[in-house]
Design an enzyme around this catalytic site. Structure first.
Site, short mmCIF file in Angstrom:
data_model
loop_
_atom_site.label_atom_id
_atom_site.label_comp_id
_atom_site.label_asym_id
_atom_site.label_seq_id
_atom_site.Cartn_x
_atom_site.Cartn_y
_atom_site.Cartn_z
N HIS A 134 7.20 -11.21 2.02
CA HIS A 134 7.68 -10.56 0.79
C HIS A 134 6.92 -11.04 -0.43
O HIS A 134 6.54 -12.21 -0.54
CB HIS A 134 9.19 -10.72 0.63
CG HIS A 134 9.69 -12.07 0.23
ND1 HIS A 134 9.85 -12.45 -1.08
CD2 HIS A 134 10.09 -13.13 0.97
CE1 HIS A 134 10.34 -13.69 -1.13
NE2 HIS A 134 10.49 -14.13 0.11
N ASP A 146 8.14 -19.43 -2.64
CA ASP A 146 8.96 -18.34 -2.06
C ASP A 146 8.76 -17.06 -2.85
O ASP A 146 9.47 -16.80 -3.80
CB ASP A 146 10.42 -18.76 -2.08
CG ASP A 146 11.35 -17.73 -1.47
OD1 ASP A 146 10.86 -16.78 -0.84
OD2 ASP A 146 12.57 -17.88 -1.63
N GLU A 180 12.92 -8.29 -0.99
CA GLU A 180 13.44 -9.16 0.07
C GLU A 180 14.59 -9.97 -0.47
O GLU A 180 15.60 -10.19 0.21
CB GLU A 180 12.32 -10.08 0.59
CG GLU A 180 12.70 -10.88 1.85
CD GLU A 180 13.28 -12.25 1.57
OE1 GLU A 180 13.66 -12.93 2.53
OE2 GLU A 180 13.38 -12.66 0.39
N ASP A 209 6.96 -16.41 5.35
CA ASP A 209 7.81 -16.52 4.17
C ASP A 209 8.06 -18.00 3.90
O ASP A 209 8.83 -18.63 4.63
CB ASP A 209 9.13 -15.77 4.43
CG ASP A 209 10.05 -15.75 3.23
OD1 ASP A 209 9.69 -16.32 2.19
OD2 ASP A 209 11.14 -15.16 3.35
ZN LIG Z 1 13.73 -16.42 -1.25
#
Ligand SMILES: [Zn+2]
Length: 339
Positions: A134, A146, A180, A209
């Site tokens: 993502h 992230d 996401e 991820d």
């Molecule tokens: Zn996250």
């Protein structure tokens, strides 16, 4: 990685394998298919041709994502300009390298979001190998670990693949998912948009991820019964790098979930989020026991300084090895015993 509370239901019920992909995936060139411990030295010949990707190239893309966040209110989240700028940046890189890209838009409660799909021309589309992660952040910060790390590692690997100008046996596709962080919305939208035939054509999906957590773990997804061959190939690559990885049930908390639910074989790697490293993990990985893998998970401090570049480097090379190996993997290989 999406919070546990927003995960979509883990794979339940239908466990029937498509007969073709089941036998084919078990045909990955491990030295002894009957052995529980794959021999890491014989994963494939093609893997040996993968380049050693310099982490500086990955960090350069992270710097761009940080700059995009800085210029757009501090985040790259769905419905915000920072996300659209992230898509524009990645798409421009892939277009210039010769990929055929497509932006798929969809609606969310936070506004319109976008998936970016990039295809490398050629290869057998009935055995498509796909990698994704993502591209959106949460509202609270720039989302560099992230999932800037997964996005940048995939992007850098894709550009290296294009630079090599290969003619792989299998069709190769990359996905950069939107929304996401709102509950896996982009990847779910993409999979829902596929016909049954297009689903059948996806032979493998690898998800990445969070790859540079500052107190890094080395985890391989272990939540897809169809993804055992993929899982074992990732595990073997960590073994080759001298890392004793742990299998983890990520419980459908990332974008592989939608693929898994359609019986597409999935796996991925993960360096840890809000969970705490155990003393056993710290002993083998050299981290801080009792501390979170990523203390800045979903926080404003998930910025360019929130990355362990050694972990990111290792994971990027693992992605490259995986891509080179699976792009030429013989999914129509002869029958082998699965168990
Ligand atoms: Zn996250």
């Amino acid at each position: 990685m999406t919070p546990a509370r927003t995960r979509i239901a883990a794979l339940t019920g239908v466990a029937a394998l498509l007969a073709g992909s089941a036998s084919a995936l078990s045909g990955i060139a491990l030295s002894d298919p009957a052995s529980a411990q794959p021999d890491p030295g014989t994963l494939s010949l093609q893997e040996d041709a993968a380049p050693d990707i310099p982490v500086e190239a990955v960090v350069a893309h992270l710097d761009e994502l940080q700059s995009i966040a800085d210029a757009n209110g501090g985040n790259r989240s769905t419905g915000q300009r920072g996300y659209e700028a992230s898509v524009d940046y990645v798409q421009a890189q892939l277009d210039a390298a010769g990929f055929v890209t497509e932006v798929q838009s969809f609606s969310t409660r936070a506004g319109t979001s976008y998936n970016l799909i990039a295809d490398w021309p050629g290869g057998d589309t009935t055995s498509t190998v796909m990698m994704g992660g993502h591209l959106d952040s949460v509202d609270e910060g720039p989302g560099i670990n992230d999932n800037g790390t997964g996005s940048a590692a995939i992007l850098t690997t894709a550009l290296a693949f294009a630079e090599a100008n290969p003619a792989p046996a299998n069709h190769v596709r990359f996905g950069f998912w939107g929304a996401e962080e709102l509950g896996l919305l982009g990847s779910t939208h993409y999979v829902d948009s596929l016909s049954a035939t297009q689903v059948d054509d996806l032979a493998a999906y690898f998800n990445f991820d969070m790859l540079g957590s500052p107190n890094p773990g080395y985890f391989v997804y272990d939540d897809d019964a169809n993804g055992t061959a993929l899982r074992d190939s990732l595990t073997a690559l960590y073994d080759e790098a001298g890392i004793e990885s742990d299998h983890i049930d990520v419980d459908g908390r990332s974008d592989h979930a939608a693929f898994m639910q359609r019986d597409i074989p999935t796996a991925g790697t993960f360096s840890g989020a809000e969970g705490q490293m155990t003393s056993a993990q710290a002993a083998k990985w050299g981290g801080q026991a009792g501390s979170a893998f990523d203390p800045c998970y979903h926080a404003a401090c998930d910025d360019i300084d929130n990355v362990d570049t050694a972990a990111l480097d290792l994971n990027t090379d693992l992605i490259a090895d995986t891509l080179w190996a699976w792009a030429d993997h013989d999914f129509d290989g002869g029958p082998t015993s699965v168990h």
